[in-house]
Design an enzyme around this catalytic site. Structure first.
Site, PDB file in Angstrom:
ATOM      1  N   GLU A 289       0.835  -1.212   0.000  1.00 50.62           N
ATOM      2  CA  GLU A 289       0.000   0.000   0.000  1.00 50.62           C
ATOM      3  C   GLU A 289       0.867   1.257   0.000  1.00 50.62           C
ATOM      4  O   GLU A 289       1.807   1.376   0.781  1.00 50.62           O
ATOM      5  CB  GLU A 289      -0.905  -0.007   1.229  1.00 50.62           C
ATOM      6  CG  GLU A 289      -2.336   0.264   0.912  1.00 50.62           C
ATOM      7  CD  GLU A 289      -2.951  -0.761  -0.031  1.00 50.62           C
ATOM      8  OE1 GLU A 289      -3.132  -0.434  -1.230  1.00 50.62           O
ATOM      9  OE2 GLU A 289      -3.266  -1.862   0.406  1.00 50.62           O
TER      10      GLU A 289
ATOM     11  N   ASP B 176      -4.389  -0.669 -10.278  1.00 40.15           N
ATOM     12  CA  ASP B 176      -5.783  -1.083 -10.408  1.00 40.15           C
ATOM     13  C   ASP B 176      -6.065  -1.647 -11.792  1.00 40.15           C
ATOM     14  O   ASP B 176      -6.628  -2.736 -11.944  1.00 40.15           O
ATOM     15  CB  ASP B 176      -6.714   0.099 -10.131  1.00 40.15           C
ATOM     16  CG  ASP B 176      -6.669   0.546  -8.691  1.00 40.15           C
ATOM     17  OD1 ASP B 176      -5.975  -0.093  -7.884  1.00 40.15           O
ATOM     18  OD2 ASP B 176      -7.320   1.560  -8.374  1.00 40.15           O
TER      19      ASP B 176
ATOM     20  N   SER C 267     -26.386   3.298 -17.419  1.00 39.23           N
ATOM     21  CA  SER C 267     -25.979   2.486 -16.279  1.00 39.23           C
ATOM     22  C   SER C 267     -27.183   2.182 -15.414  1.00 39.23           C
ATOM     23  O   SER C 267     -28.067   3.042 -15.236  1.00 39.23           O
ATOM     24  CB  SER C 267     -24.924   3.217 -15.445  1.00 39.23           C
ATOM     25  OG  SER C 267     -24.742   2.577 -14.190  1.00 39.23           O
TER      26      SER C 267
ATOM     27  N   LEU D 257     -12.658  -1.078  -4.028  1.00 33.20           N
ATOM     28  CA  LEU D 257     -12.460  -2.319  -4.780  1.00 33.20           C
ATOM     29  C   LEU D 257     -12.311  -2.059  -6.277  1.00 33.20           C
ATOM     30  O   LEU D 257     -12.431  -2.959  -7.091  1.00 33.20           O
ATOM     31  CB  LEU D 257     -13.613  -3.296  -4.518  1.00 33.20           C
ATOM     32  CG  LEU D 257     -13.803  -3.701  -3.051  1.00 33.20           C
ATOM     33  CD1 LEU D 257     -14.952  -4.690  -2.911  1.00 33.20           C
ATOM     34  CD2 LEU D 257     -12.518  -4.294  -2.472  1.00 33.20           C
TER      35      LEU D 257
END
Length: 384
Positions: free
Chosen positions: A34, A173, A68, A126
């Site tokens: 991290e 990511d 969406s 996430l």
């Protein structure tokens, strides 16, 4: 109805036609490493079974329309909007950013109609943003028959987020979401962008990762994140290195002695020791010693709490409760000040650990956490 079927149903309802295909991209969680990414260091994320699915078909008018399930109003934009960062905002900026990045890279991006459905929770750390970027990227590459090797996809998706959306994320990511492999964690060198698939056979070891959504509101995350990044950059300049990745753990004490204030020393200590913890975790996983990684996860959390100071009470409570309930290791995952905790647990005890965390939250008056047991999943893919 599963997420892929929801995307199809949304496409049919919005556009009155069948999609040409469906593309899925997962969320991700970082096992360890991290705040090492922007210090040219090492990270070890893996892809989650939670997915964002894009159903799409070409549009002859050369424009892009995206709907969406999280916002029933579709967003329509053309080349002029895609070519100017800021013209499309909100969640649709992640879609427009992908179009912008592809066009800036010299590709003839096809107009398209898209419908998005997702199981990746927004705002939980996430990587819901990387998931939508990567699924949209895969759809547009396929629809346009673009000549774009997948090894280049993470950098383009990152550019979309950095330069169009304006979020200063690293390459981790998008790399995890695009290049993840079932049963593996992705060992990424953030300086060279070299990757290695590391066996992470939780199922074979009788283990699982329990992901705990702390439900803690992000507190001062943007400003504090920027402050820590600047602190690391100043320290690297003082030490005469390109990035803190260049400080070896064996030389840490000597490096800390050259810094003027205790806060900077603590920031540097976290980054240098965290890089070493990633390397140690990789070594254990290569040897098949999955359980033995637990203490490294817990040490990572202590470093984030005490040296980098990026945890919050809900996060610390979740870690402490998980460990007390028998987890082999637990740590916050993500940039900090909220987000998720992961705990390495016996597969059969995941529910009991989750219940212990929920009870600890109730005793402290916190909003009940969300919990999910996961195994490493595959990366972006075309479903049909």
């Amino acid at each position: 109805m599963n997420v892929a079927d929801r995307a199809t149903a949304g496409f049919r309802q919005r556009y009155g036609a069948e999609p040409a295909g469906r593309w899925a991209a997962p969320g991700r969680v970082n096992l360890i490493g991290e705040h090492t990414d922007y210090n040219d260091g090492f990270v070890l994320p893996f892809a989650l079974p939670l997915r964002t699915v894009v159903a799409a078909a070409p549009a002859r008018d050369g424009r892009w329309t995206v709907w969406s399930e999280l916002d029933d109003e579709p967003v329509d934009f053309g080349p002029a909007d895609a070519d100017e960062p800021g013209r499309v905002d909100g969640w649709a900026a992640y879609v427009a950013g992908v179009v912008w990045a592809l066009r800036a890279d010299g590709h003839d991006v096809p107009g398209a109609r898209l419908a998005v459905a997702s199981d990746v929770p927004v705002g939980s750390g996430l990587s819901s943003s990387a998931a939508i970027e990567s699924a949209v990227l895969a759809a547009l590459v396929d629809l346009g028959g673009l000549d774009l090797p997948t090894g280049r996809w993470p950098r383009l998706a990152q550019r979309a987020e950095n330069d169009y959306v304006g979020a200063p994320t690293g390459i981790m990511d998008q790399s995890a979401v695009i290049r993840g492999r079932a049963g593996h964690a992705l060992f990424l060198d953030c300086r060279t962008e070299e990757v290695e698939q590391i066996p992470f056979d939780l199922d074979g070891a009788g283990l699982a990762v329990l992901v705990i959504d702390s439900r803690a509101p992000h507190r001062h995350a943007d400003g504090e994140y920027a402050a820590r990044r600047k602190s690391c950059e100043r320290a690297a300049a003082t030490l005469g290195v390109t990035a803190l990745r260049d400080v070896d753990v064996a030389d840490l004490d000597a490096a800390l002695a050259r810094l003027d204030d205790d806060e900077t020393r603590r920031r540097v200590r976290h980054v240098v020791t965290e890089n070493q913890r990633v390397l140690d975790t990789v070594a254990l996983l290569r040897a098949g010693r999955v359980r033995d990684t637990g203490p490294l996860l817990t040490a990572s959390h202590a470093s984030m709490r005490d040296d980098f100071e990026i945890t919050v009470p809900e996060i610390d409570t979740a870690v402490e409760a998980a460990l007390a309930a028998g987890a082999y290791g637990a740590r916050m995952t993500g940039g900090g000040f909220g987000g998720c905790v992961l705990a390495l647990v016996d597969a059969g005890s995941a529910d009991a650990v989750a219940a212990a965390v929920t009870d600890a939250y109730a005793r402290n008056g916190f909003t009940a956490p969300g919990t999910l047991t996961v195994l490493p999943a595959g990366g972006v893919t075309r479903l049909d």
